[in-house]
Design a protein around this motif. Sequence first.
Motif, PDB file in Angstrom:
ATOM      1  N   LEU A  14       0.845  -1.191   0.000  1.00 39.83           N
ATOM      2  CA  LEU A  14       0.000   0.000   0.000  1.00 39.83           C
ATOM      3  C   LEU A  14       0.874   1.232   0.000  1.00 39.83           C
ATOM      4  N   ARG A  15       0.904   1.958  -1.113  1.00 36.45           N
ATOM      5  CA  ARG A  15       1.794   3.102  -1.240  1.00 36.45           C
ATOM      6  C   ARG A  15       1.054   4.395  -0.913  1.00 36.45           C
ATOM      7  N   VAL A  16       0.702   4.591   0.366  1.00 38.67           N
ATOM      8  CA  VAL A  16       0.140   5.853   0.812  1.00 38.67           C
ATOM      9  C   VAL A  16       0.975   6.350   1.969  1.00 38.67           C
ATOM     10  N   PRO A  17       1.121   7.667   2.130  1.00 36.57           N
ATOM     11  CA  PRO A  17       1.950   8.201   3.211  1.00 36.57           C
ATOM     12  C   PRO A  17       1.415   7.793   4.568  1.00 36.57           C
ATOM     13  N   ALA A  18       2.296   7.346   5.449  1.00 30.46           N
ATOM     14  CA  ALA A  18       1.867   6.900   6.776  1.00 30.46           C
ATOM     15  C   ALA A  18       1.161   8.004   7.531  1.00 30.46           C
ATOM     16  N   ALA A  19       1.519   9.257   7.273  1.00 27.10           N
ATOM     17  CA  ALA A  19       0.933  10.376   8.010  1.00 27.10           C
ATOM     18  C   ALA A  19      -0.538  10.569   7.717  1.00 27.10           C
ATOM     19  N   THR A  20      -1.053   9.955   6.671  1.00 22.23           N
ATOM     20  CA  THR A  20      -2.459  10.148   6.327  1.00 22.23           C
ATOM     21  C   THR A  20      -3.372   9.237   7.121  1.00 22.23           C
ATOM     22  N   VAL A  21      -2.815   8.294   7.879  1.00 21.36           N
ATOM     23  CA  VAL A  21      -3.621   7.333   8.612  1.00 21.36           C
ATOM     24  C   VAL A  21      -3.574   7.673  10.099  1.00 21.36           C
ATOM     25  N   THR A  22      -4.748   7.833  10.709  1.00 19.75           N
ATOM     26  CA  THR A  22      -4.839   8.128  12.132  1.00 19.75           C
ATOM     27  C   THR A  22      -5.485   6.955  12.842  1.00 19.75           C
ATOM     28  N   GLU A  70      -2.317  -3.043  14.998  1.00 19.82           N
ATOM     29  CA  GLU A  70      -2.151  -1.661  14.568  1.00 19.82           C
ATOM     30  C   GLU A  70      -1.822  -1.588  13.077  1.00 19.82           C
ATOM     31  N   ASP A  71      -0.961  -2.486  12.620  1.00 17.52           N
ATOM     32  CA  ASP A  71      -0.617  -2.495  11.200  1.00 17.52           C
ATOM     33  C   ASP A  71      -1.836  -2.799  10.343  1.00 17.52           C
ATOM     34  N   THR A  72      -2.668  -3.736  10.809  1.00 22.44           N
ATOM     35  CA  THR A  72      -3.873  -4.081  10.067  1.00 22.44           C
ATOM     36  C   THR A  72      -4.801  -2.882   9.958  1.00 22.44           C
ATOM     37  N   LEU A  73      -4.982  -2.162  11.064  1.00 25.71           N
ATOM     38  CA  LEU A  73      -5.830  -0.977  11.030  1.00 25.71           C
ATOM     39  C   LEU A  73      -5.248   0.086  10.108  1.00 25.71           C
ATOM     40  N   SER A  74      -3.928   0.206  10.095  1.00 27.63           N
ATOM     41  CA  SER A  74      -3.293   1.170   9.214  1.00 27.63           C
ATOM     42  C   SER A  74      -3.555   0.827   7.753  1.00 27.63           C
ATOM     43  N   GLU A  75      -3.431  -0.447   7.408  1.00 26.79           N
ATOM     44  CA  GLU A  75      -3.673  -0.883   6.031  1.00 26.79           C
ATOM     45  C   GLU A  75      -5.135  -0.676   5.631  1.00 26.79           C
ATOM     46  N   LEU A  76      -6.033  -1.100   6.510  1.00 27.43           N
ATOM     47  CA  LEU A  76      -7.460  -0.927   6.249  1.00 27.43           C
ATOM     48  C   LEU A  76      -7.802   0.549   6.127  1.00 27.43           C
ATOM     49  N   GLY A  77      -7.244   1.366   7.011  1.00 28.90           N
ATOM     50  CA  GLY A  77      -7.520   2.794   6.969  1.00 28.90           C
ATOM     51  C   GLY A  77      -7.007   3.451   5.710  1.00 28.90           C
ATOM     52  N   GLY A  78      -5.827   3.034   5.248  1.00 34.85           N
ATOM     53  CA  GLY A  78      -5.292   3.606   4.023  1.00 34.85           C
ATOM     54  C   GLY A  78      -6.170   3.323   2.821  1.00 34.85           C
ATOM     55  N   LEU A  79      -6.689   2.105   2.748  1.00 31.11           N
ATOM     56  CA  LEU A  79      -7.566   1.742   1.634  1.00 31.11           C
ATOM     57  C   LEU A  79      -8.876   2.527   1.694  1.00 31.11           C
ATOM     58  N   LEU A  80      -9.509   2.581   2.861  1.00 33.54           N
ATOM     59  CA  LEU A  80     -10.783   3.289   2.976  1.00 33.54           C
ATOM     60  C   LEU A  80     -10.619   4.792   2.755  1.00 33.54           C
ATOM     61  N   THR A  81      -9.540   5.350   3.272  1.00 36.19           N
ATOM     62  CA  THR A  81      -9.313   6.779   3.110  1.00 36.19           C
ATOM     63  C   THR A  81      -9.197   7.155   1.640  1.00 36.19           C
ATOM     64  N   ALA A  82      -8.647   6.259   0.838  1.00 36.75           N
ATOM     65  CA  ALA A  82      -8.519   6.522  -0.599  1.00 36.75           C
ATOM     66  C   ALA A  82      -9.878   6.624  -1.285  1.00 36.75           C
ATOM     67  N   LEU A  83     -10.940   6.135  -0.625  1.00 36.54           N
ATOM     68  CA  LEU A  83     -12.287   6.177  -1.202  1.00 36.54           C
ATOM     69  C   LEU A  83     -13.099   7.375  -0.715  1.00 36.54           C
ATOM     70  N   SER A  84     -12.619   8.077   0.299  1.00 36.92           N
ATOM     71  CA  SER A  84     -13.437   9.111   0.926  1.00 36.92           C
ATOM     72  C   SER A  84     -13.343  10.441   0.196  1.00 36.92           C
TER      73      SER A  84
END
Length: 232
Positions: A14-22, A70-84
């Motif tokens: 998942l190539r999204v910046p880590a800072a975008t996931v809270t 925590e890593d799983t939530l980060s991955e899931l969050g990155g994918l969902l955030t890309a849809l918002s």
Amino acid sequence: MEVDTNGSRPVFDLRVPAATVTRDFGVSACAVHAPERGGTVRAPPTQRQGTAFAHSRAWHDTGVERRGREDTLSELGGLLTALSAKPVVAVRYGAFPGGASPGDGPGPLADQIHGLVAELHRTWKRYLPSGATPPSASEIEGLLEPLGADAAIELMATLAADNLVWPGSKLMNREIADDTVTRIVHGFGAGATWWTNRRGASWDAVTACTFDGVVAGSDGEYFAILIQVGED
């Protein structure tokens, strides 16, 4: 898709910046995302990686350590955030504090949907009728119908990419939406349950907005919600 050196959990490329996931592991033990879409977060075309992931371990892994969680939530969050695309498309994701069996029905998910809807109502307040309030969690639970995995992919991608108010108007690239949603749904595994308030072209409103549509799913440990709202 890779597997870590312990072979204990799936790892997304998942190539999204880590800072975008809270992540929020406080009292609510859930993380919420509904950022403005400004081009800062985009899931790249994945060449249908989700199909291969469907045959590996699901996110619901009884031996997952805190770091893996925590890593799983980060991955899931990155994918969902890309849809918002707030305030039109909002997402929420997280982990249930005590776990919830997928067979328990949509009750635990309805609580999370209600929380997300309450946030959206504050954003849309000036466009809504005076005194409009969101349905209660129990009312939302009664409005949800089950979806199969394939139907969940189709509907969630539609809600992420296609504007409910203005048909033909695109909120994001449909192919990217399809790829991203496929990874999310397949990542939850075959035992996950998915729910929606929509039945074809009709729906039972979960907000006071004129148009809305929600897809929510859980494997009993993690949950994901995407909702689109709008006014004409």
